[in-house]
Design an enzyme around this catalytic site. Structure first.
Site, PDB file in Angstrom:
ATOM      1  N   GLY A 716       8.340   5.133   7.053  1.00 36.29           N
ATOM      2  CA  GLY A 716       7.677   6.238   6.850  1.00 36.29           C
ATOM      3  C   GLY A 716       6.216   5.917   7.112  1.00 36.29           C
ATOM      4  O   GLY A 716       5.945   5.506   5.876  1.00 36.29           O
ATOM      5  N   GLY A 718       1.782   8.010   6.970  1.00 38.51           N
ATOM      6  CA  GLY A 718       1.066   9.509   7.034  1.00 38.51           C
ATOM      7  C   GLY A 718      -0.090   9.249   6.684  1.00 38.51           C
ATOM      8  O   GLY A 718      -0.281   7.673   6.335  1.00 38.51           O
ATOM      9  N   SER A 722       2.389   5.986   2.651  1.00 38.79           N
ATOM     10  CA  SER A 722       4.148   5.511   2.911  1.00 38.79           C
ATOM     11  C   SER A 722       4.469   5.403   2.662  1.00 38.79           C
ATOM     12  O   SER A 722       4.665   5.409   0.821  1.00 38.79           O
ATOM     13  CB  SER A 722       3.390   4.224   3.477  1.00 38.79           C
ATOM     14  OG  SER A 722       2.037   4.300   3.854  1.00 38.79           O
ATOM     15  N   VAL A 723       6.378   5.763   3.037  1.00 39.83           N
ATOM     16  CA  VAL A 723       7.346   5.743   2.679  1.00 39.83           C
ATOM     17  C   VAL A 723       7.896   4.729   2.353  1.00 39.83           C
ATOM     18  O   VAL A 723       7.862   3.912   3.466  1.00 39.83           O
ATOM     19  CB  VAL A 723       8.371   6.923   2.363  1.00 39.83           C
ATOM     20  CG1 VAL A 723       9.306   7.221   2.067  1.00 39.83           C
ATOM     21  CG2 VAL A 723       6.919   8.231   2.799  1.00 39.83           C
ATOM     22  N   LYS A 738       7.540   6.612  -2.070  1.00 41.04           N
ATOM     23  CA  LYS A 738       6.418   7.200  -1.299  1.00 41.04           C
ATOM     24  C   LYS A 738       5.360   7.197  -2.082  1.00 41.04           C
ATOM     25  O   LYS A 738       4.877   7.954  -3.304  1.00 41.04           O
ATOM     26  CB  LYS A 738       6.259   8.892  -1.480  1.00 41.04           C
ATOM     27  CG  LYS A 738       5.338   9.253  -0.361  1.00 41.04           C
ATOM     28  CD  LYS A 738       4.998  11.421  -0.353  1.00 41.04           C
ATOM     29  CE  LYS A 738       4.134  11.838   0.464  1.00 41.04           C
ATOM     30  NZ  LYS A 738       4.277  13.160   0.150  1.00 41.04           N
ATOM     31  N   ASP A 840       3.812  22.520   4.976  1.00 42.51           N
ATOM     32  CA  ASP A 840       3.020  21.448   5.966  1.00 42.51           C
ATOM     33  C   ASP A 840       4.615  21.577   6.959  1.00 42.51           C
ATOM     34  O   ASP A 840       5.071  20.346   6.734  1.00 42.51           O
ATOM     35  CB  ASP A 840       3.020  20.001   5.714  1.00 42.51           C
ATOM     36  CG  ASP A 840       2.410  19.642   6.668  1.00 42.51           C
ATOM     37  OD1 ASP A 840       2.658  20.107   7.919  1.00 42.51           O
ATOM     38  OD2 ASP A 840       1.886  18.435   6.734  1.00 42.51           O
TER      39      ASP A 840
END
Length: 1014
Positions: A716, A718, A722-723, A738, A840
């Site tokens: 992932g 964002g 980053s993950v 993360k 969120d």
């Protein structure tokens, strides 16, 4: 070369894009060497050119259009058995975007062209005129613009034309009248003008005609009387004038929809004989006059009669007993009053209407006593309105027999006597409106049995006695009006504990006494609270400060004493405050200057001291302080005496200096402490997050666990992090790491927010944080990371929007996931101290484990309510566009109701598989509106078809499935309402979803738990 052209097109404007595709077709058509010969080659090449002008194919419907298959086997293509030429091209409801290629005119054997319910744009190609064999043309629900091609008349075999819901302009071309075989012409909801042309009467074969929702203007031409075979006419919302006389000779008509126009004249007395096959007669919102003909009784097949908002008059003489299949009767907003004793006799004739669901007789000047036969109406009746008439007498006890009612409107009449306790039998009732009558007696305790009630309106009657505490059992109540009666006693504590009250609680203009219970603070979602003009006494309870959603508070005309509690400073959304005509005293609190008040009335109390000159106090029309003899100062327009001089100005300088010295000292101490802590944090773990086997985690360990933060381990990415998937050799346990992008603004603040939010909470539906790392990397840069439990099934976003997404999720799994997310919200909102707002919520932040249990993650924007943490920091946009609550865009603080909004959008996205920023949602159409417009009868139209596929073969249960889907959509719409105060309470959400889940689990004959693909 064609691939290069396509890339260029994608980065160009729509017009350039169009010409790019045309050029691509030309280039490609000269380079393709199909394996078909003769006439077949023409169809192959044409289909290939059609594909080239489709710019987006979300479902991959055209992937089969290649050389590996004969084109007759391509998706949506059907060929004739003899010549192997294309006869049917059916590509409806596939989400296709782009243009309709002019080459379509080369499919000379085509009989059916069905491209409805896509997103095709541009003009309808004139080349369609070459399709002489075409019988059906369906281009509805696209984005076609321009005019209807006149040369369509060359398709002389056309029988059906469907062009509805596009952006077509101009008038209906005369050439359409040359289509002698046309039976179906559907043009609604375009932008057509020029009236209904008389030449259409030349098409004697017409069966169905619809132009609804076009600004046509003009009148219904007499020539339409030539349509002897017509069965359905839809001319609503067309700005038509004149009469409907031309329709009276069309005896085969079943559906007449001419609503919301300016039609005049009266209906002929024999209208029932003229339309013996009539099923639906809708003429509401016109200017029709005269009586409503009794002969309508002869339309024995009638199911839908809507004649409201006209000028019909005289006695209503329709015998509804002959209309056994009717389910919708709406004749309100007319002038039927006749003053005859049996004026309401027609109600008794409705008892044979066993399918009746809706009856609207409001605002029609009906007079007399409501007959007991009202209780004989259908058990399916869910809406009954007789409000705003001249009815008198008592409410019949038999009204309690209408057990199917969800809405009952009897307000604005002259009813007397008491409210019958049998109303407590109406277990499905959601709205009860009895205001502005002359009802007396007490409010029956049986009202407490109405567990689904959300609106109770009893104001402006003569009710007496106490407010029954049983109303506290109405756990879904949104608004309660009992004002302007003769009620006495104390405010029942149990009523104030109905946490669902979110719109209005109005107990004003009664004789209530005693103090206001502290439980009033439980009304955290309430918008308007009015206790004015009673005999309430004691202090204003400080717990009112807990009613954080209040925008209007009136305590006027009571016996309150003491000072205004400082807790009211937390009512940040308060716009109107009226505490006049009490015995309040003390100085005007400073916090009133800071609230966004639009009206403040403090008159006729015993306040003293200086009136401020900022905020609401700067507007003489917004602030009133008259009748307080010891007030002074304020703006000149208030006319108050000047305040006496004090020594306060002499103290200003030393106080100012002291404040600066203290502030600078504290800043120095904090900076030194932060620098020292940061230096010591290298290679150290956040102590509060030490958990299980991970006592300390270094940068090196995370580097090794993620294979050097390799691209292969990235799961992932964002804006602020980053993950990566990682594994620690000690126990071969997978984790999610993360890594914060500390170079991005707000990333470090996000790290600390998430640590603070998650360090002390645990819940099965919250993503478990294992540890954290605050260190430096091998280049000496700051490094921060959070380590989570790994979720092997990925995010809900992946399931929704990957190529095989929702088809793998059945409705039972979807409902379970939504319950999991709602349970997590309930926990952080109502069981954490302090409460937490996520900020969120969206599908990418919902993670799924091996058992498909949902976990809410990413608390990087979270806020702890009631604390000062990050409260004043600027974080830009709160949440993600499309999911963030609209009030955040106005600068309002984050609240739990903002999470509810995001959850509502998430629900709608799961069921429709449309992102809130989807291309179809524009020009004011939001995902909320898209779903709410489908309620209550068209929900299936917006549901993602993949959800229904697995159930289509089981016809006995499909209706139950559709009901469950409609219920979930309704929850999503209720959660995503614009007003925070009107959004659904999270506990009610869980209750409703659990009920739906129980229904699904009890449905027999459906296998829900099919094995999921790995």
């Amino acid at each position: 070369m064609s691939s290069k052209l396509s890339l260029t097109c994608l980065s160009s404007s729509s017009h350039i894009q169009f010409f790019c595709y045309v050029l691509a077709i030309f280039v490609t058509s000269t380079s393709i060497s199909p394996s078909y010969a003769g006439e077949n080659e023409t169809d192959y090449q044409t289909l290939f050119n059609i594909k080239l002008m489709i710019t987006h194919d979300p479902h991959g419907a055209l992937t089969s259009w290649n050389n590996s298959l004969h084109f007759c086997n391509w998706t949506g293509v059907t060929c004739g058995k003899r010549h192997r030429r294309v006869t049917y091209l059916v590509l409806n409801s596939l989400g296709l975007e782009g243009y309709l290629s002019p080459h379509v005119g080369n499919l000379s054997f085509l009989r059916v062209l069905h491209l409805g319910n896509n997103s095709l744009q541009g003009a309808i190609p004139h080349e369609l005129d070459r399709l002489s064999r075409l019988r059906s043309l369906y281009l509805y629900q696209n984005k076609f613009n321009g005019v209807i091609p006149a040369n369509i008349s060359s398709c002389f075999n056309l029988e059906r034309i469907g062009l509805s819901y596009n952006e077509l302009v101009g008038s209906i071309p005369k050439e359409i009248s040359y289509l002698s075989k046309l039976t179906f012409l559907s043009l609604p909801y375009n932008k057509l003008t020029g009236g209904i042309p008389p030449f259409l009467g030349n098409i004697s074969s017409m069966n169905m005609f619809s132009v609804a929702g076009n600004p046509l203007g003009g009148s219904i031409p007499d020539t339409l009387s030539n349509w002897k075979t017509i069965k359905e006419i839809y001319c609503s919302h067309c700005n038509l004038s004149g009469t409907i006389d031309s329709l009276y000779n069309l005896s085969l008509l079943t559906n007449i929809y001419c609503t919301n126009n300016q039609l005049t004249g009266s209906l002929p007395l024999a209208v029932g004989a003229m339309f013996p096959h009539l099923v639906s007669l809708l003429l509401w919102h016109n200017k029709l006059t005269g009586p409503l003909p009794p002969s309508i009784s002869n339309c024995s097949r009638l199911t839908n009669l809507q004649m409201n908002q006209n000028n019909f008059s005289g006695k209503l003489r329709i015998d509804f007993s002959k209309l056994k299949d009717i389910y919708f009767i709406s004749i309100g907003s007319n002038n039927f009053g006749s003053k005859e004793l049996d004026e309401l006799k027609f109600i008794s004739s409705m008892k044979n209407c066993t399918e009746l669901e809706i009856v609207d007789l409001s605002d029609s000047n009906f007079q007399g006593v409501l007959p007991r036969s009202i209780g004989n109406l259908s058990n399916k009746l869910h809406y009954l309105s007789l409000e705003q008439n001249q009815l008198h007498g008592s409410l019949p006890i038999s009204i309690g027999n209408l057990v199917g009612l969800s809405s009952l409107y009897l307000a604005n009449n002259h009813f007397t006597g008491s409210i019958p306790s049998t109303i407590g039998n109406l277990q499905k009732l959601q709205v009860l409106s009895l205001h502005k009558n002359q009802l007396s007696g007490t409010i029956p305790d049986a009202m407490g049995n109405l567990s689904l009630l959300n609106t109770l309106s009893l104001f402006s009657n003569k009710l007496e006695g106490v407010i029954p505490s049983s109303l506290g059992n109405c756990h879904r109540m949104l608004e309660l009006y009992v004002n302007d009666n003769k009620l006495n006693g104390k405010i029942p504590t149990k009523l104030l504990q109905v946490s669902s009250l979110s719109i209005t609680l109005n107990l004003s203009q009664n004789n209530l006494h005693g103090s206001v219970p502290t439980e009033v603070g439980d009304l955290k979602m309430l918008t308007t609270l009015d206790f004015s003009y009673n005999n309430l006494s004691g202090n204003i309870p400080s717990s009112l400060g807990d009613c954080g959603s209040l925008s209007s508070l009136s305590l006027k005309g009571n016996l309150f004493q003491g000072m205004i509690p400082s807790s009211l400073s937390s009512l940040k959304g308060l716009l109107e405050l009226d505490i006049s005509y009490n015995n309040l005293s003390g100085r005007i609190p400073k916090f009133l200057e800071e609230l966004k008040l639009e009206h403040l009335n403090m008159s006729y109390n015993d306040f003293e001291g200086e009136v401020p000159t900022v905020g609401v106090f700067t507007n003489e029309s917004a602030f009133s302080g008259m009748g307080n003899s010891r007030l002074c100062g304020g703006i000149i327009e208030l006319g108050l005496p000047k305040c006496k001089e004090t020594n306060k100005h002499k103290r200003k300088f030393p106080v100012f200096v002291i404040v600066i010295l203290i502030a600078s000292t504290l800043f120095t101490i904090i900076y030194l402490a932060y620098a020292l802590c940061k230096k010591r944090s290298t290679n150290k773990l956040s102590p509060s997050l030490m958990n299980e086997g991970f006592v300390t985690i270094s940068y090196n360990q995370l580097l090794k666990a993620t294979n050097g933060f390799s691209e292969a381990n990235l799961i992932g990415n964002g804006g602020s992090s980053s993950v990566y998937k990682g594994i620690f050799n000690e126990d071969d346990r997978f984790v999610a790491v993360k890594v914060l992008h500390l170079q991005n603004q707000g990333a470090e603040r996000s790290f600390f927010r998430e640590c603070e939010a998650l360090q002390n909470i645990r819940h099965r539906n919250l993503l478990k944080i294992i540890t954290s790392c605050s260190s430096i990397d091998f280049q000496g840069n700051d490094f921060k990371a959070l380590v989570y439990e790994f979720m092997p099934k990925g995010s809900l976003h992946d399931w929704l929007h990957s190529s095989d997404g929702t088809s793998r999720l059945n409705l039972l799994q979807i409902t379970n996931i939504l319950i999991d997310v709602a349970s997590a919200l309930d926990y952080i909102h109502n069981y954490c101290l302090p409460p937490i707002v996520h900020g969120d919520l969206k599908p990418s932040n919902i993670l799924l484990n091996d058992d498909m249990v949902a976990h809410v993650g990413d608390f990087g924007l979270a806020r702890l309510l009631g604390t000062t943490s990050y409260q004043n920091s600027s974080i830009g946009i709160r949440g993600t566009i499309g999911y963030a609550a609209p009030e955040y865009g106005l600068g309002n603080e984050m609240t739990s109701s903002g999470d509810i909004y995001s959850f509502g959008i998430l629900i709608l996205e799961v069921l429709t598989r449309k992102r809130p920023t989807d291309d179809i949602l524009k020009e004011g159409l939001s995902l909320h509106k898209f779903a709410s417009m489908a309620l209550p009868n068209h929900v299936i139209d917006v549901i993602n078809v993949d959800i229904l596929k697995v159930y289509q073969e089981n016809e006995t249960n499909i209706e139950k499935i559709k009901e469950c889907l409609a219920s979930i959509i309704k929850i999503g719409v209720s959660c995503s309402l614009y007003s925070p105060q009107q959004r659904m309470n999270i506990k009610n959400v869980i209750h409703e979803l659990q009920h739906i889940l129980n229904t699904l689990q009890n449905i027999e004959g459906i296998v829900f738990n099919a094995k999921l693909p790995s």
